[in-house]
Motif scaffolding. Structure first.
Motif, PDB file in Angstrom:
ATOM      1  N   SER A  31       4.979   1.384   1.111  1.00 44.06           N
ATOM      2  CA  SER A  31       4.331   0.355   0.159  1.00 44.06           C
ATOM      3  C   SER A  31       2.866   0.551   0.163  1.00 44.06           C
ATOM      4  O   SER A  31       2.266   1.075   1.225  1.00 44.06           O
ATOM      5  CB  SER A  31       4.878  -0.983   0.765  1.00 44.06           C
ATOM      6  OG  SER A  31       6.117  -1.197   0.555  1.00 44.06           O
ATOM      7  N   VAL A  32       2.195   0.107  -0.504  1.00 47.02           N
ATOM      8  CA  VAL A  32       0.824   0.115  -0.705  1.00 47.02           C
ATOM      9  C   VAL A  32       0.423  -1.498  -0.596  1.00 47.02           C
ATOM     10  O   VAL A  32       0.889  -2.016  -1.208  1.00 47.02           O
ATOM     11  CB  VAL A  32       0.182   0.725  -2.100  1.00 47.02           C
ATOM     12  CG1 VAL A  32      -1.344   0.263  -2.012  1.00 47.02           C
ATOM     13  CG2 VAL A  32       0.400   2.080  -2.127  1.00 47.02           C
ATOM     14  N   VAL A  33      -0.295  -1.724   0.317  1.00 48.21           N
ATOM     15  CA  VAL A  33      -0.994  -2.863   0.838  1.00 48.21           C
ATOM     16  C   VAL A  33      -2.264  -3.117   0.636  1.00 48.21           C
ATOM     17  O   VAL A  33      -3.366  -2.262   1.186  1.00 48.21           O
ATOM     18  CB  VAL A  33      -0.645  -3.390   2.154  1.00 48.21           C
ATOM     19  CG1 VAL A  33      -1.133  -4.843   2.482  1.00 48.21           C
ATOM     20  CG2 VAL A  33       0.985  -3.097   2.380  1.00 48.21           C
ATOM     21  N   ARG A  46      -3.775 -10.825  -1.218  1.00 47.39           N
ATOM     22  CA  ARG A  46      -3.169  -9.557  -0.600  1.00 47.39           C
ATOM     23  C   ARG A  46      -1.866  -9.281  -1.774  1.00 47.39           C
ATOM     24  O   ARG A  46      -1.329 -10.272  -2.290  1.00 47.39           O
ATOM     25  CB  ARG A  46      -2.332 -10.303   0.635  1.00 47.39           C
ATOM     26  CG  ARG A  46      -1.822  -9.059   1.521  1.00 47.39           C
ATOM     27  CD  ARG A  46      -1.311  -9.631   2.783  1.00 47.39           C
ATOM     28  NE  ARG A  46      -0.797  -8.546   3.546  1.00 47.39           N
ATOM     29  CZ  ARG A  46       0.395  -8.184   3.769  1.00 47.39           C
ATOM     30  NH1 ARG A  46       1.275  -8.657   2.969  1.00 47.39           N
ATOM     31  NH2 ARG A  46       0.982  -7.327   4.630  1.00 47.39           N
ATOM     32  N   GLN A  47      -1.882  -8.220  -2.083  1.00 48.68           N
ATOM     33  CA  GLN A  47      -1.079  -7.483  -2.986  1.00 48.68           C
ATOM     34  C   GLN A  47      -0.179  -6.387  -2.414  1.00 48.68           C
ATOM     35  O   GLN A  47      -0.590  -5.534  -1.596  1.00 48.68           O
ATOM     36  CB  GLN A  47      -1.747  -7.152  -4.224  1.00 48.68           C
ATOM     37  CG  GLN A  47      -2.278  -8.136  -5.002  1.00 48.68           C
ATOM     38  CD  GLN A  47      -1.445  -9.224  -5.470  1.00 48.68           C
ATOM     39  OE1 GLN A  47      -0.369  -8.840  -6.267  1.00 48.68           O
ATOM     40  NE2 GLN A  47      -2.077 -10.460  -5.326  1.00 48.68           N
ATOM     41  N   VAL A  48       1.104  -6.457  -2.275  1.00 51.15           N
ATOM     42  CA  VAL A  48       1.854  -5.144  -2.024  1.00 51.15           C
ATOM     43  C   VAL A  48       2.530  -4.598  -3.211  1.00 51.15           C
ATOM     44  O   VAL A  48       3.436  -5.308  -4.070  1.00 51.15           O
ATOM     45  CB  VAL A  48       3.028  -5.630  -0.794  1.00 51.15           C
ATOM     46  CG1 VAL A  48       4.035  -4.588  -0.460  1.00 51.15           C
ATOM     47  CG2 VAL A  48       2.389  -6.479   0.035  1.00 51.15           C
ATOM     48  N   VAL A  49       2.514  -3.455  -3.222  1.00 49.39           N
ATOM     49  CA  VAL A  49       3.175  -2.745  -4.426  1.00 49.39           C
ATOM     50  C   VAL A  49       4.202  -1.791  -3.936  1.00 49.39           C
ATOM     51  O   VAL A  49       3.878  -0.629  -2.906  1.00 49.39           O
ATOM     52  CB  VAL A  49       2.017  -1.853  -5.067  1.00 49.39           C
ATOM     53  CG1 VAL A  49       2.771  -0.967  -6.235  1.00 49.39           C
ATOM     54  CG2 VAL A  49       0.940  -2.840  -6.080  1.00 49.39           C
ATOM     55  N   GLY A  50       5.418  -1.723  -4.290  1.00 44.83           N
ATOM     56  CA  GLY A  50       6.265  -0.619  -3.747  1.00 44.83           C
ATOM     57  C   GLY A  50       6.263   0.629  -4.260  1.00 44.83           C
ATOM     58  O   GLY A  50       6.084   0.798  -5.503  1.00 44.83           O
ATOM     59  N   VAL A  51       6.079   1.530  -3.452  1.00 40.92           N
ATOM     60  CA  VAL A  51       6.155   2.987  -3.725  1.00 40.92           C
ATOM     61  C   VAL A  51       7.327   3.673  -4.024  1.00 40.92           C
ATOM     62  O   VAL A  51       7.777   4.404  -4.860  1.00 40.92           O
ATOM     63  CB  VAL A  51       5.238   3.939  -2.629  1.00 40.92           C
ATOM     64  CG1 VAL A  51       5.392   5.276  -3.194  1.00 40.92           C
ATOM     65  CG2 VAL A  51       3.638   3.407  -2.640  1.00 40.92           C
ATOM     66  N   ARG A  60       3.099  11.525  -3.153  1.00 39.69           N
ATOM     67  CA  ARG A  60       2.513  10.518  -3.894  1.00 39.69           C
ATOM     68  C   ARG A  60       1.106  10.625  -4.076  1.00 39.69           C
ATOM     69  O   ARG A  60       0.423  10.484  -3.155  1.00 39.69           O
ATOM     70  CB  ARG A  60       3.030   9.002  -3.954  1.00 39.69           C
ATOM     71  CG  ARG A  60       4.514   8.984  -4.103  1.00 39.69           C
ATOM     72  CD  ARG A  60       5.230   9.432  -5.666  1.00 39.69           C
ATOM     73  NE  ARG A  60       6.578   8.885  -5.592  1.00 39.69           N
ATOM     74  CZ  ARG A  60       7.500   9.878  -5.425  1.00 39.69           C
ATOM     75  NH1 ARG A  60       7.285  11.215  -4.798  1.00 39.69           N
ATOM     76  NH2 ARG A  60       8.874   9.276  -5.598  1.00 39.69           N
ATOM     77  N   PHE A  62      -2.394   8.377  -5.044  1.00 41.51           N
ATOM     78  CA  PHE A  62      -2.844   7.094  -5.451  1.00 41.51           C
ATOM     79  C   PHE A  62      -4.276   6.969  -5.927  1.00 41.51           C
ATOM     80  O   PHE A  62      -5.081   7.548  -5.359  1.00 41.51           O
ATOM     81  CB  PHE A  62      -2.551   6.239  -4.249  1.00 41.51           C
ATOM     82  CG  PHE A  62      -1.185   6.200  -3.553  1.00 41.51           C
ATOM     83  CD1 PHE A  62      -0.227   5.106  -3.904  1.00 41.51           C
ATOM     84  CD2 PHE A  62      -0.821   7.110  -2.814  1.00 41.51           C
ATOM     85  CE1 PHE A  62       1.062   5.170  -3.641  1.00 41.51           C
ATOM     86  CE2 PHE A  62       0.580   6.931  -2.257  1.00 41.51           C
ATOM     87  CZ  PHE A  62       1.347   6.138  -2.581  1.00 41.51           C
TER      88      PHE A  62
END
Length: 76
Positions: A31-33, A46-51, A60, A62
């Protein structure tokens, strides 16, 4: 922005990096936090993006960018 102003985009920050999963390892979930803090160090977002899961030897790339929109095309 005023209706007749066309915003221009500038990048205050742009960073790119690549994550490479170890070759001799099981699948891992990534995950990208991203955390944004104000001048006092207080967390304002705060955002969390699932990789997703990466398998051995997968990678990957980014890109993180902070875009600045200004009316009338001013750079600052």
């Amino acid at each position: 922005f005023p209706r007749d102003a066309v915003p221009k985009v500038y990048y205050a920050l742009k960073v790119e990096g690549t994550l490479e999963h170890p070759q001799n390892s099981a699948d891992w979930e990534y995950s990208v936090v991203m955390t944004i803090r104000n001048e006092r160090g207080e967390e304002v977002s705060r955002q969390v993006v699932g990789v997703g899961a990466l398998r051995p030897a997968e990678s990957r790339t980014f890109t993180l960018s902070v875009e600045v929109l200004t009316p009338g095309g001013r750079s600052r």
